[in-house]
Design an enzyme around this catalytic site. Structure first.
Site, PDB file in Angstrom:
ATOM      1  N   TRP A  43      60.663  30.884  18.897  1.00  0.00           N
ATOM      2  CA  TRP A  43      61.444  32.055  19.576  1.00  0.00           C
ATOM      3  C   TRP A  43      63.162  31.916  19.411  1.00  0.00           C
ATOM      4  O   TRP A  43      63.651  30.829  19.642  1.00  0.00           O
ATOM      5  CB  TRP A  43      61.143  31.847  21.132  1.00  0.00           C
ATOM      6  CG  TRP A  43      61.489  32.790  22.049  1.00  0.00           C
ATOM      7  CD1 TRP A  43      61.785  34.246  22.084  1.00  0.00           C
ATOM      8  CD2 TRP A  43      62.174  32.661  23.393  1.00  0.00           C
ATOM      9  NE1 TRP A  43      62.109  34.712  23.140  1.00  0.00           N
ATOM     10  CE2 TRP A  43      62.579  33.745  23.903  1.00  0.00           C
ATOM     11  CE3 TRP A  43      62.669  31.231  24.092  1.00  0.00           C
ATOM     12  CZ2 TRP A  43      63.496  33.846  25.267  1.00  0.00           C
ATOM     13  CZ3 TRP A  43      63.317  31.573  25.221  1.00  0.00           C
ATOM     14  CH2 TRP A  43      63.542  32.506  25.883  1.00  0.00           C
ATOM     15  N   GLN A  71      69.019  33.656  15.220  1.00  0.00           N
ATOM     16  CA  GLN A  71      69.859  32.643  15.308  1.00  0.00           C
ATOM     17  C   GLN A  71      70.199  31.908  14.314  1.00  0.00           C
ATOM     18  O   GLN A  71      71.153  31.608  13.784  1.00  0.00           O
ATOM     19  CB  GLN A  71      69.305  31.645  16.586  1.00  0.00           C
ATOM     20  CG  GLN A  71      70.915  30.914  16.948  1.00  0.00           C
ATOM     21  CD  GLN A  71      70.109  29.561  18.069  1.00  0.00           C
ATOM     22  OE1 GLN A  71      69.294  29.861  18.686  1.00  0.00           O
ATOM     23  NE2 GLN A  71      71.336  28.942  18.182  1.00  0.00           N
ATOM     24  N   ASP A 126      54.113  27.559  17.380  1.00  0.00           N
ATOM     25  CA  ASP A 126      53.920  28.669  18.536  1.00  0.00           C
ATOM     26  C   ASP A 126      55.024  29.497  17.952  1.00  0.00           C
ATOM     27  O   ASP A 126      56.141  29.379  17.675  1.00  0.00           O
ATOM     28  CB  ASP A 126      54.373  28.009  19.843  1.00  0.00           C
ATOM     29  CG  ASP A 126      54.085  29.332  20.790  1.00  0.00           C
ATOM     30  OD1 ASP A 126      52.870  29.313  21.218  1.00  0.00           O
ATOM     31  OD2 ASP A 126      54.689  29.859  21.220  1.00  0.00           O
ATOM     32  N   TYR A 144      58.669  38.211  18.573  1.00  0.00           N
ATOM     33  CA  TYR A 144      59.810  37.085  18.078  1.00  0.00           C
ATOM     34  C   TYR A 144      60.692  37.722  16.982  1.00  0.00           C
ATOM     35  O   TYR A 144      60.064  37.878  15.985  1.00  0.00           O
ATOM     36  CB  TYR A 144      59.665  35.818  17.974  1.00  0.00           C
ATOM     37  CG  TYR A 144      58.926  35.054  19.232  1.00  0.00           C
ATOM     38  CD1 TYR A 144      58.766  35.557  20.441  1.00  0.00           C
ATOM     39  CD2 TYR A 144      58.386  33.672  19.261  1.00  0.00           C
ATOM     40  CE1 TYR A 144      58.405  35.028  21.662  1.00  0.00           C
ATOM     41  CE2 TYR A 144      57.894  32.843  20.089  1.00  0.00           C
ATOM     42  CZ  TYR A 144      57.713  33.601  21.469  1.00  0.00           C
ATOM     43  OH  TYR A 144      57.374  33.165  22.524  1.00  0.00           O
ATOM     44  N   SER A 189      59.815  26.160  27.153  1.00  0.00           N
ATOM     45  CA  SER A 189      61.254  25.654  27.742  1.00  0.00           C
ATOM     46  C   SER A 189      61.427  24.559  28.600  1.00  0.00           C
ATOM     47  O   SER A 189      61.785  24.646  29.695  1.00  0.00           O
ATOM     48  CB  SER A 189      61.780  26.817  28.506  1.00  0.00           C
ATOM     49  OG  SER A 189      62.267  27.969  27.575  1.00  0.00           O
ATOM     50  N   LYS A 228      74.236  19.890  27.643  1.00  0.00           N
ATOM     51  CA  LYS A 228      75.478  20.372  27.053  1.00  0.00           C
ATOM     52  C   LYS A 228      76.427  21.529  27.535  1.00  0.00           C
ATOM     53  O   LYS A 228      77.589  21.786  27.144  1.00  0.00           O
ATOM     54  CB  LYS A 228      75.039  21.036  25.597  1.00  0.00           C
ATOM     55  CG  LYS A 228      74.331  22.376  25.680  1.00  0.00           C
ATOM     56  CD  LYS A 228      73.925  22.884  24.448  1.00  0.00           C
ATOM     57  CE  LYS A 228      72.739  22.457  23.475  1.00  0.00           C
ATOM     58  NZ  LYS A 228      72.668  23.006  22.292  1.00  0.00           N
ATOM     59  N   ARG A 274      72.817  28.377  22.272  1.00  0.00           N
ATOM     60  CA  ARG A 274      72.029  29.404  22.629  1.00  0.00           C
ATOM     61  C   ARG A 274      72.889  30.362  23.390  1.00  0.00           C
ATOM     62  O   ARG A 274      72.816  31.567  23.270  1.00  0.00           O
ATOM     63  CB  ARG A 274      70.640  29.116  23.111  1.00  0.00           C
ATOM     64  CG  ARG A 274      69.752  30.325  23.154  1.00  0.00           C
ATOM     65  CD  ARG A 274      68.650  29.996  23.568  1.00  0.00           C
ATOM     66  NE  ARG A 274      67.728  29.357  22.839  1.00  0.00           N
ATOM     67  CZ  ARG A 274      66.399  29.006  22.989  1.00  0.00           C
ATOM     68  NH1 ARG A 274      65.737  29.085  24.106  1.00  0.00           N
ATOM     69  NH2 ARG A 274      65.866  28.576  21.882  1.00  0.00           N
ATOM     70  N   GLU A 313      65.442  14.187  17.542  1.00  0.00           N
ATOM     71  CA  GLU A 313      65.451  13.461  18.935  1.00  0.00           C
ATOM     72  C   GLU A 313      64.522  13.614  19.815  1.00  0.00           C
ATOM     73  O   GLU A 313      63.956  12.632  20.587  1.00  0.00           O
ATOM     74  CB  GLU A 313      67.191  13.853  19.389  1.00  0.00           C
ATOM     75  CG  GLU A 313      67.455  13.481  20.734  1.00  0.00           C
ATOM     76  CD  GLU A 313      68.487  14.077  21.521  1.00  0.00           C
ATOM     77  OE1 GLU A 313      69.239  14.787  20.918  1.00  0.00           O
ATOM     78  OE2 GLU A 313      68.809  13.646  22.613  1.00  0.00           O
TER      79      GLU A 313
HETATM   80  P1  NDP Z   1      63.717  24.525  25.242  1.00  0.00           P
HETATM   81  O1  NDP Z   1      63.602  24.451  26.418  1.00  0.00           O
HETATM   82  O2  NDP Z   1      63.295  23.149  24.161  1.00  0.00           O
HETATM   83  O3  NDP Z   1      64.991  25.010  24.419  1.00  0.00           O
HETATM   84  C1  NDP Z   1      65.084  24.744  22.906  1.00  0.00           C
HETATM   85  C2  NDP Z   1      66.871  24.914  22.859  1.00  0.00           C
HETATM   86  O4  NDP Z   1      67.815  23.921  23.544  1.00  0.00           O
HETATM   87  C3  NDP Z   1      67.188  24.715  21.393  1.00  0.00           C
HETATM   88  O5  NDP Z   1      66.925  26.152  20.621  1.00  0.00           O
HETATM   89  C4  NDP Z   1      68.552  24.267  21.456  1.00  0.00           C
HETATM   90  O6  NDP Z   1      69.378  25.483  21.395  1.00  0.00           O
HETATM   91  C5  NDP Z   1      68.661  23.557  22.501  1.00  0.00           C
HETATM   92  N1  NDP Z   1      68.166  21.964  22.324  1.00  0.00           N
HETATM   93  C6  NDP Z   1      66.959  21.355  21.849  1.00  0.00           C
HETATM   94  N2  NDP Z   1      67.079  20.051  21.622  1.00  0.00           N
HETATM   95  C7  NDP Z   1      68.559  19.987  22.044  1.00  0.00           C
HETATM   96  C8  NDP Z   1      69.164  18.822  22.124  1.00  0.00           C
HETATM   97  N3  NDP Z   1      68.676  17.414  21.767  1.00  0.00           N
HETATM   98  N4  NDP Z   1      70.248  18.624  22.209  1.00  0.00           N
HETATM   99  C9  NDP Z   1      71.076  19.535  22.660  1.00  0.00           C
HETATM  100  N5  NDP Z   1      70.482  21.154  22.618  1.00  0.00           N
HETATM  101  C10 NDP Z   1      69.114  20.827  22.162  1.00  0.00           C
HETATM  102  O7  NDP Z   1      62.580  25.568  24.377  1.00  0.00           O
HETATM  103  P2  NDP Z   1      62.778  27.234  24.273  1.00  0.00           P
HETATM  104  O8  NDP Z   1      63.301  27.811  25.151  1.00  0.00           O
HETATM  105  O9  NDP Z   1      63.277  27.313  22.671  1.00  0.00           O
HETATM  106  O10 NDP Z   1      61.309  27.420  24.150  1.00  0.00           O
HETATM  107  C11 NDP Z   1      60.388  26.664  23.159  1.00  0.00           C
HETATM  108  C12 NDP Z   1      59.310  27.799  22.822  1.00  0.00           C
HETATM  109  O11 NDP Z   1      58.366  28.023  23.757  1.00  0.00           O
HETATM  110  C13 NDP Z   1      59.575  28.948  22.125  1.00  0.00           C
HETATM  111  O12 NDP Z   1      60.018  28.499  20.612  1.00  0.00           O
HETATM  112  C14 NDP Z   1      58.368  29.734  22.365  1.00  0.00           C
HETATM  113  O13 NDP Z   1      57.348  29.135  21.175  1.00  0.00           O
HETATM  114  C15 NDP Z   1      57.829  29.261  23.512  1.00  0.00           C
HETATM  115  N6  NDP Z   1      58.228  30.190  24.597  1.00  0.00           N
HETATM  116  C16 NDP Z   1      57.314  30.979  25.012  1.00  0.00           C
HETATM  117  C17 NDP Z   1      57.348  32.035  25.951  1.00  0.00           C
HETATM  118  C18 NDP Z   1      56.408  32.715  26.610  1.00  0.00           C
HETATM  119  O14 NDP Z   1      56.496  33.717  27.292  1.00  0.00           O
HETATM  120  N7  NDP Z   1      54.846  32.710  26.367  1.00  0.00           N
HETATM  121  C19 NDP Z   1      58.767  32.387  26.501  1.00  0.00           C
HETATM  122  C20 NDP Z   1      59.995  31.391  25.894  1.00  0.00           C
HETATM  123  C21 NDP Z   1      59.453  30.652  25.140  1.00  0.00           C
HETATM  124  P3  NDP Z   1      70.960  25.643  20.942  1.00  0.00           P
HETATM  125  O15 NDP Z   1      71.134  24.428  20.038  1.00  0.00           O
HETATM  126  O16 NDP Z   1      70.943  26.895  20.198  1.00  0.00           O
HETATM  127  O17 NDP Z   1      71.857  25.673  22.073  1.00  0.00           O
END
Ligand code: NDP
Length: 329
Positions: free
Chosen positions: A21, A27, A49, A54, A205, A215, A227, A296
């Site tokens: 997502w 992005q 997933d 998306y 998430s 961060k 993000r 990580e």
């Molecule tokens: P996360 O809460 O894991 O957030 C991921 C984001 O956090 C990354 O893209 C990155 O963003 C940042 N991040 C991840 N790891 C690190 C790290 N080690 N250090 C620093 N920053 C980090 O999950 P998402 O919000 O991405 O959601 C995960 C998945 O869940 C989605 O891809 C989707 O498949 C599903 N989803 C489902 C939904 C639904 O309605 N069913 C709704 C939303 C998500 P950055 O570096 O850009 O800051």
């Protein structure tokens, strides 16, 4: 990596799943997107997933390309239907017509013959549940989808769906809700209802979109490249995670980082391990903008947090956690 059964189904999923997502098709450029998928595969992640909606359907295309050379039997490919993918009245929702058309379009974009878990992305109050589940039942019989899931449905909606699924012999195996240390609204009603019905939680998430990476600092602008700062991510971040960009939350998050460090973990590892402590959680879906984040975060697999550590987390987050089941969806 460790693997768990999806609820009471026979399907094994990696306890850390990879989701695309916001990242794929929006992005990230495709080279980085593919590198993140490679890092996930190398770490033993088998569960992927995505959703038709998306990045206006581009996310499925990017994931399909990234997984093209991978042995299909070695992964679980999951996608979703509900949100609009076009401007017509039938380009959305859970009608039989849209489910059938959306499923075929997803299969094409993902370059696969079947979807392992096909989710109803939200509840559709405008269509009878029977119509929706009959369409799912036909797709199951045709072998185009193997298991069915629901996402962000309330406990009463889940119970109704489970009864219908039993009647129609549809394997309703997964619930996909938001769940993190900060957002615990499923604990009161959704988790008990699903547990009774043998439905596993595949939670999204777990890092609250990066808030629980540490961060975002109190009294600082959001970091460049995060993000919250990108055109693709900011609208979703603001809507769902913006509530946590408050000094009291960010100060608590900094304390959690110290706690994680004392436990020999990074904060993202602690946050992901935290959601995986619940046996009802089958998998945590992580997102990543860099392969290093995947490397990580997967180290959270298999980590047991002791009761004292869990208690310390709750003390730090006292008064900051959302638990209202009314916020489901
Ligand atoms: P996360 O809460 O894991 O957030 C991921 C984001 O956090 C990354 O893209 C990155 O963003 C940042 N991040 C991840 N790891 C690190 C790290 N080690 N250090 C620093 N920053 C980090 O999950 P998402 O919000 O991405 O959601 C995960 C998945 O869940 C989605 O891809 C989707 O498949 C599903 N989803 C489902 C939904 C639904 O309605 N069913 C709704 C939303 C998500 P950055 O570096 O850009 O800051």
């Amino acid at each position: 990596m460790k693997y768990r059964r999806l609820g009471s189904s026979g399907l094994s999923v990696s306890e850390i799943a990879f989701g695309n997502w916001i990242t794929h098709g929006a992005q990230l450029d495709n080279t980085t997107a593919h590198a993140c998928v490679r890092a996930a595969l190398e770490a033993g992640i088998t569960t992927f997933d995505t959703a038709d909606v998306y990045s206006d359907t581009m996310a499925e295309i990017v994931l399909g390309q990234a997984l093209k050379e991978v042995r299909r039997e070695s992964i679980e490919l999951c996608t979703k239907v509900f949100h609009p993918t076009g401007s017509g009245p039938n380009d959305r929702g859970l009608s039989r017509k849209h489910i059938m058309e959306a499923c075929h379009a997803s299969l094409n974009r993902l370059q696969t013959d079947y979807i392992d878990v096909y989710y109803a992305h939200r509840y559709d109050a405008t269509v009878s549940l029977e119509e929706t589940f009959l369409a799912f039942a036909d797709l199951v019989r045709q072998g185009k989808i193997l298991y069915v899931g629901i996402s962000e449905w309330t406990a009463p909606q889940i119970r109704q769906a489970a009864a219908l699924a039993r009647e129609l012999r549809v394997p309703l195996a997964a619930s996909q809700p938001q769940y993190s240390m900060l957002w615990r609204v499923i604990e009161g009603e959704v988790v008990p209802a699903c547990e009774q019905e043998g439905i596993g939680q595949v939670v999204w998430s777990p890092l609250a979109q990066g808030i629980l990476s540490g961060k975002y600092k109190p009294d600082h602008a959001v970091p460049q490249g995060s993000r919250a700062s990108t055109a693709a991510g900011a609208p979703f971040f603001d809507k769902l995670a913006g509530q946590w960009l408050r000094p009291e939350v960010l100060v608590a998050v900094a304390k959690l980082a110290t706690l994680a460090n004392e436990a020999g973990l990074t904060l993202p590892q602690l946050a992901i391990a935290w959601v995986l402590q619940k046996p009802q959680v089958s998998a945590a879906i992580i997102g990543a903008s860099k392969p290093e984040q995947v490397e990580e975060n997967v180290k959270a697999a298999g980590i047991r947090l002791d009761l004292e550590l869990m208690r310390q987390i709750d003390i730090i987050l006292d008064g900051l956690v959302e638990r209202d089941p009314g916020k489901t969806g």
